[in-house]
Motif scaffolding. Structure first.
Motif, PDB file in Angstrom:
ATOM      1  N   LYS A  75       1.003  -0.701  -0.156  1.00 27.48           N
ATOM      2  CA  LYS A  75      -0.050  -0.210   0.148  1.00 27.48           C
ATOM      3  C   LYS A  75       0.609   0.866  -0.325  1.00 27.48           C
ATOM      4  CE  LYS A  75      -4.385  -1.951   2.079  1.00 27.48           C
ATOM      5  NZ  LYS A  75      -5.458  -1.252   2.990  1.00 27.48           N
ATOM      6  N   GLN A  76       0.715   2.259  -0.810  1.00 27.17           N
ATOM      7  CA  GLN A  76       0.725   3.588  -1.092  1.00 27.17           C
ATOM      8  C   GLN A  76       1.181   3.852   0.329  1.00 27.17           C
ATOM      9  OE1 GLN A  76       0.437   5.702  -4.884  1.00 27.17           O
ATOM     10  NE2 GLN A  76       0.887   3.825  -5.762  1.00 27.17           N
ATOM     11  N   LYS A  77       1.842   4.796   0.507  1.00 20.82           N
ATOM     12  CA  LYS A  77       1.508   5.359   2.116  1.00 20.82           C
ATOM     13  C   LYS A  77       1.255   6.776   1.963  1.00 20.82           C
ATOM     14  CE  LYS A  77       6.213   3.462   3.962  1.00 20.82           C
ATOM     15  NZ  LYS A  77       7.255   4.368   5.016  1.00 20.82           N
ATOM     16  N   GLY A  78       0.456   7.365   2.693  1.00 14.68           N
ATOM     17  CA  GLY A  78      -1.191   8.450   2.760  1.00 14.68           C
ATOM     18  C   GLY A  78      -1.421   8.044   1.751  1.00 14.68           C
TER      19      GLY A  78
END
Length: 320
Positions: A75-78
Motif C-alpha cells: 500500500k502506498q503511504k498516505g
C-alpha cells in the motif's frame, strides 16, 4: 523448474452480475476442429505450427468500470484508503476470457481473416492463391497453410501486437501429442492416458484385449451395491476426452455414460475394463497418411430392441 512467477489476481468471486460484468462466455476450439486441421494439413503436405500468448488476459481493455484493493504489503503511504481502477483485464475476472477473445478476434478481422461460420474460433486468410488457417484455444494458437512466408509474416505481425512465444512445430496441444513425419502425422494421448490410469489406481492393472465384453448388457438398475456418483463421473469424463484420439473405445464409453445418474458396481467394472484395455494399448492413436487420396466411406449397424430398460435399438456408425 524454469522460472518463478508472481501474478496479481482479482477476486472474481466478489463480482456481481449486471454490475461488474454481463457476458462471460468465451469460445474455444473444438477437438474435432483440431483433428480436422491436422488431417487436412497432413493430406496437403503442410506443416503445423504453434504459438503461445504470454499473459493473454492482460491485453484487453475493459468496458466496465472496476476497482481493486491495494495489496496489503504494498500500500502506498498516505493513500492506504484508495483503490486501483482497472483499465485492462486481470486474471481472476469473470469477463477476462471473453475480453481476450474479443481482442484477438478484432485483430484477425483487422488483418483480413475470415471467421468460419460453423466454427467461431477458426480463422482463414487467402491472398494471391495462398491460404493461412489459424485456430484459437484461449491463449494457444495453431496455424498451417501452403506458404511458409505467409506464416512467417503472420508470426511477426502477431509478435508486434502481443507478447508471444513461437513454439515451432506443434508437438503437444490440449493433451494431444502430435508427431509430424515425412509420411504422415501421428496423434495420441499417451501421457494423458497414463495420468488417468494413475489417478484411478489402474496403472498396475492387468491388460485386456477388448474394451467391452462382446454381448455385455446391463440396465440402469444394475447389479451390486451403489457406488459414488462423483467417482464414476470422473472416470467417464476422463475416458470421453481420450476418445479424441481413440475411436476404438467410443462405443464402450458411450455405453457406460448412460448410467452416470445411478451407477452400481457392475457399471464400475465395465468402466474399469476400458481402463484396463487402455493399459495394454497405451501407444494407440490415429495416423493420418500424407498425400493419400481417400474417399469417405461410412459403415453403419444397429441391433434390435436390445436395451434392457426401454427396449430401444442402438445404432452405430463409423467412417474412414
Amino acid at each position: 523448474m524454469d522460472k518463478l512467477k508472481a501474478r496479481l489476481v482479482a477476486k472474481g468471486y466478489a463480482q456481481q452480475h449486471g454490475m461488474d460484468y454481463t457476458e462471460v462466455f468465451a469460445l474455444v476450439a473444438r477437438i474435432d476442429t483440431v483433428r480436422m486441421i491436422i488431417a487436412l494439413a497432413t493430406k496437403k503436405g503442410w506443416l503445423i505450427y504453434q504459438l503461445d500468448v504470454k499473459s493473454a488476459f492482460l491485453h484487453r481493455e475493459l468496458s466496465e468500470e472496476l476497482f481493486v484493493e491495494q495489496l496489503k504489503r504494498y500500500k502506498q503511504k498516505g493513500n492506504e484508503h484508495k483503490v486501483y481502477k482497472l483499465h485492462k483485464a486481470l486474471y481472476g475476472l469473470k469477463q477476462a476470457p471473453r475480453a481476450w477473445f474479443s481482442c484477438i478476434e478484432a485483430y484477425f478481422s483487422h488483418e483480413g481473416f475470415q471467421k468460419c461460420i460453423s466454427e467461431q474460433t477458426l480463422f482463414v486468410k487467402t491472398s494471391g492463391g495462398r491460404i493461412l488457417i489459424v485456430s484459437v484455444y484461449v491463449d494457444d494458437l495453431i496455424l498451417t497453410g501452403d506458404d511458409e512466408q505467409m506464416m512467417l509474416e503472420f508470426k511477426q505481425s502477431m509478435m508486434m501486437v502481443f507478447d508471444m512465444t513461437d513454439l515451432g512445430r506443434i508437438r503437444f496441444f490440449l493433451g494431444i501429442e502430435v508427431l509430424q513425419q515425412t509420411n504422415g502425422t501421428y496423434i495420441c494421448q499417451r501421457k494423458y492416458t497414463l495420468e488417468v490410469l494413475k489417478q484411478f489406481g489402474m496403472e498396475e492393472s492387468n491388460a485386456v484385449m477388448n474394451p467391452i465384453v462382446s454381448g455385455f448388457k446391463t440396465n440402469k438398475i444394475g447389479e451390486g451395491n451403489k457406488i459414488d456418483e462423483t467417482y464414476y463421473k470422473q472416470i467417464v469424463g476422463s475416458l470421453m476426452y481420450i476418445t479424441a484420439t481413440r475411436p476404438d473405445i467410443m462405443f464402450g464409453v458411450s455405453f457406460i455414460s448412460r448410467f452416470m445418474s445411478n451407477p452400481t458396481e457392475v457399471h464400475l467394472q465395465a468402466a474399469k475394463r476400458i481402463l484396463r484395455y487402455l493399459k495394454g494399448t497405451i501407444n494407440y492413436g490415429i495416423f493420418y497418411k500424407k498425400n493419400e487420396n481417400r474417399q469417405l466411406i461410412a459403415y453403419t449397424d444397429s441391433d434390435y430392441a436390445t436395451d434392457l430398460t426401454n427396449r430401444k435399438s442402438t445404432s452405430t456408425m463409423s467412417s474412414c
